[in-house]
Design a protein around this motif. Sequence first.
Motif, PDB file in Angstrom:
ATOM      1  N   PRO A 171      41.711  49.043  36.625  1.00 33.47           N
ATOM      2  CA  PRO A 171      41.436  47.728  36.046  1.00 33.47           C
ATOM      3  C   PRO A 171      42.662  47.061  35.425  1.00 33.47           C
ATOM      4  O   PRO A 171      42.839  45.847  35.537  1.00 33.47           O
ATOM      5  N   HIS A 172      43.527  47.841  34.765  1.00 34.81           N
ATOM      6  CA  HIS A 172      44.697  47.238  34.121  1.00 34.81           C
ATOM      7  C   HIS A 172      45.668  46.685  35.158  1.00 34.81           C
ATOM      8  O   HIS A 172      46.242  45.600  34.979  1.00 34.81           O
ATOM      9  N   MET A 173      45.853  47.417  36.253  1.00 34.16           N
ATOM     10  CA  MET A 173      46.740  46.931  37.313  1.00 34.16           C
ATOM     11  C   MET A 173      46.153  45.696  37.980  1.00 34.16           C
ATOM     12  O   MET A 173      46.873  44.723  38.255  1.00 34.16           O
ATOM     13  N   ALA A 174      44.847  45.709  38.237  1.00 30.49           N
ATOM     14  CA  ALA A 174      44.209  44.551  38.849  1.00 30.49           C
ATOM     15  C   ALA A 174      44.322  43.327  37.947  1.00 30.49           C
ATOM     16  O   ALA A 174      44.599  42.214  38.404  1.00 30.49           O
ATOM     17  N   ASN A 175      44.134  43.533  36.652  1.00 27.64           N
ATOM     18  CA  ASN A 175      44.246  42.434  35.700  1.00 27.64           C
ATOM     19  C   ASN A 175      45.670  41.895  35.656  1.00 27.64           C
ATOM     20  O   ASN A 175      45.896  40.678  35.574  1.00 27.64           O
ATOM     21  N   ALA A 176      46.647  42.787  35.736  1.00 29.37           N
ATOM     22  CA  ALA A 176      48.052  42.369  35.730  1.00 29.37           C
ATOM     23  C   ALA A 176      48.407  41.556  36.970  1.00 29.37           C
ATOM     24  O   ALA A 176      49.301  40.699  36.927  1.00 29.37           O
ATOM     25  N   LEU A 177      47.698  41.794  38.064  1.00 29.62           N
ATOM     26  CA  LEU A 177      47.944  41.064  39.303  1.00 29.62           C
ATOM     27  C   LEU A 177      47.135  39.776  39.400  1.00 29.62           C
ATOM     28  O   LEU A 177      47.142  39.109  40.431  1.00 29.62           O
ATOM     29  N   GLY A 178      46.437  39.425  38.319  1.00 33.30           N
ATOM     30  CA  GLY A 178      45.746  38.144  38.270  1.00 33.30           C
ATOM     31  C   GLY A 178      44.283  38.174  38.629  1.00 33.30           C
ATOM     32  O   GLY A 178      43.653  37.120  38.757  1.00 33.30           O
ATOM     33  N   VAL A 179      43.698  39.365  38.787  1.00 28.86           N
ATOM     34  CA  VAL A 179      42.279  39.462  39.118  1.00 28.86           C
ATOM     35  C   VAL A 179      41.457  39.266  37.842  1.00 28.86           C
ATOM     36  O   VAL A 179      41.773  39.844  36.792  1.00 28.86           O
ATOM     37  N   ASP A 180      40.416  38.457  37.931  1.00 32.67           N
ATOM     38  CA  ASP A 180      39.506  38.267  36.801  1.00 32.67           C
ATOM     39  C   ASP A 180      38.565  39.470  36.761  1.00 32.67           C
ATOM     40  O   ASP A 180      37.477  39.461  37.342  1.00 32.67           O
ATOM     41  N   THR A 181      39.002  40.520  36.082  1.00 32.20           N
ATOM     42  CA  THR A 181      38.261  41.779  36.121  1.00 32.20           C
ATOM     43  C   THR A 181      36.874  41.650  35.478  1.00 32.20           C
ATOM     44  O   THR A 181      35.924  42.304  35.919  1.00 32.20           O
ATOM     45  N   GLY A 182      36.762  40.833  34.433  1.00 30.29           N
ATOM     46  CA  GLY A 182      35.459  40.638  33.810  1.00 30.29           C
ATOM     47  C   GLY A 182      34.457  40.064  34.787  1.00 30.29           C
ATOM     48  O   GLY A 182      33.298  40.487  34.845  1.00 30.29           O
ATOM     49  N   ARG A 183      34.892  39.091  35.569  1.00 28.86           N
ATOM     50  CA  ARG A 183      34.000  38.484  36.550  1.00 28.86           C
ATOM     51  C   ARG A 183      33.636  39.478  37.650  1.00 28.86           C
ATOM     52  O   ARG A 183      32.482  39.528  38.093  1.00 28.86           O
ATOM     53  N   VAL A 184      34.609  40.284  38.076  1.00 27.14           N
ATOM     54  CA  VAL A 184      34.345  41.267  39.126  1.00 27.14           C
ATOM     55  C   VAL A 184      33.345  42.311  38.641  1.00 27.14           C
ATOM     56  O   VAL A 184      32.415  42.690  39.363  1.00 27.14           O
TER      57      VAL A 184
END
Length: 287
Positions: A171-184
Amino acid sequence: MTAIVSSAYQFGDAFAFLVLSACGLAVIFGMMGVINLAHGEFIMCGAYMTVFAVNWGLPLPLAITCGSLFAGLVGMIIERVIVRRLYARPLDSILATWGVSLIASQGTLILFGPTMRGVGTPLGSFTIGTLSFSYYRLVLMATALAVLLLLYVVFNKTRFGVLARATIQAPHMANALGVDTGRVYALTFGIGAALAGLTGGIYAPTMTMIPTMGTTFLMEAFVTVVVGGADVFLGTAPAAALLAVVKASLTSWQGQLAGQIGLLLAVILVIRLLPKGITGFILKDRA
């Protein structure tokens, strides 16, 4: 010939029940790691909404769709309000979802009473030899296969599936790459809840509508996901097939109770021999 058809029909019926019971939990528990004890209540939610929609005049397929979408919406709300704060606290998530389960079942009992008039099983039946079989059960079998295929396509062949798996694994890497992890997270949890609602909706014509009806599905959903192992797409179908053979064989031989006991014994044996489930065995062979 009649005995062969009957055995195949019972296997297909048990397989469909296990797959449809487990598919929503496979997403929420298998992928997200949330031990969702409210899974049965999402199923109940979809079933009740389906019956309400039928009573409002909607055709059954559209009513089932409404039940599934409603359960998915409720799931996203619960994820946003309760579960989102507990992803790193698995024991707390067990207590929280158990609390949601109790509130949902008791609230339904208070609002709608201990039972509610359901809808009749559609499509009628056909006869082979001296035995009669329901056409609707064949629809359940086809739906189980379609759900497995749809899950595989969504989470392996679409952009959302890639983002979901990336978010859940790192999750931290995905968030750093601009993914809206909360929405996912919300959408993934919502998909799991919607699949549970679909199960409730599609089984509503075959069951008595009571607030605790979700418990009928909960145990078999958990054992199917656990036996399947870590990879829900690789393990759920063979786990359901294995358990369906055991359950259908013992049920036809000694009745429903023997089928349930045999199912649990088979789960204990598989977990003892394959601690990582069927997925671990398959991946080990591939390696």
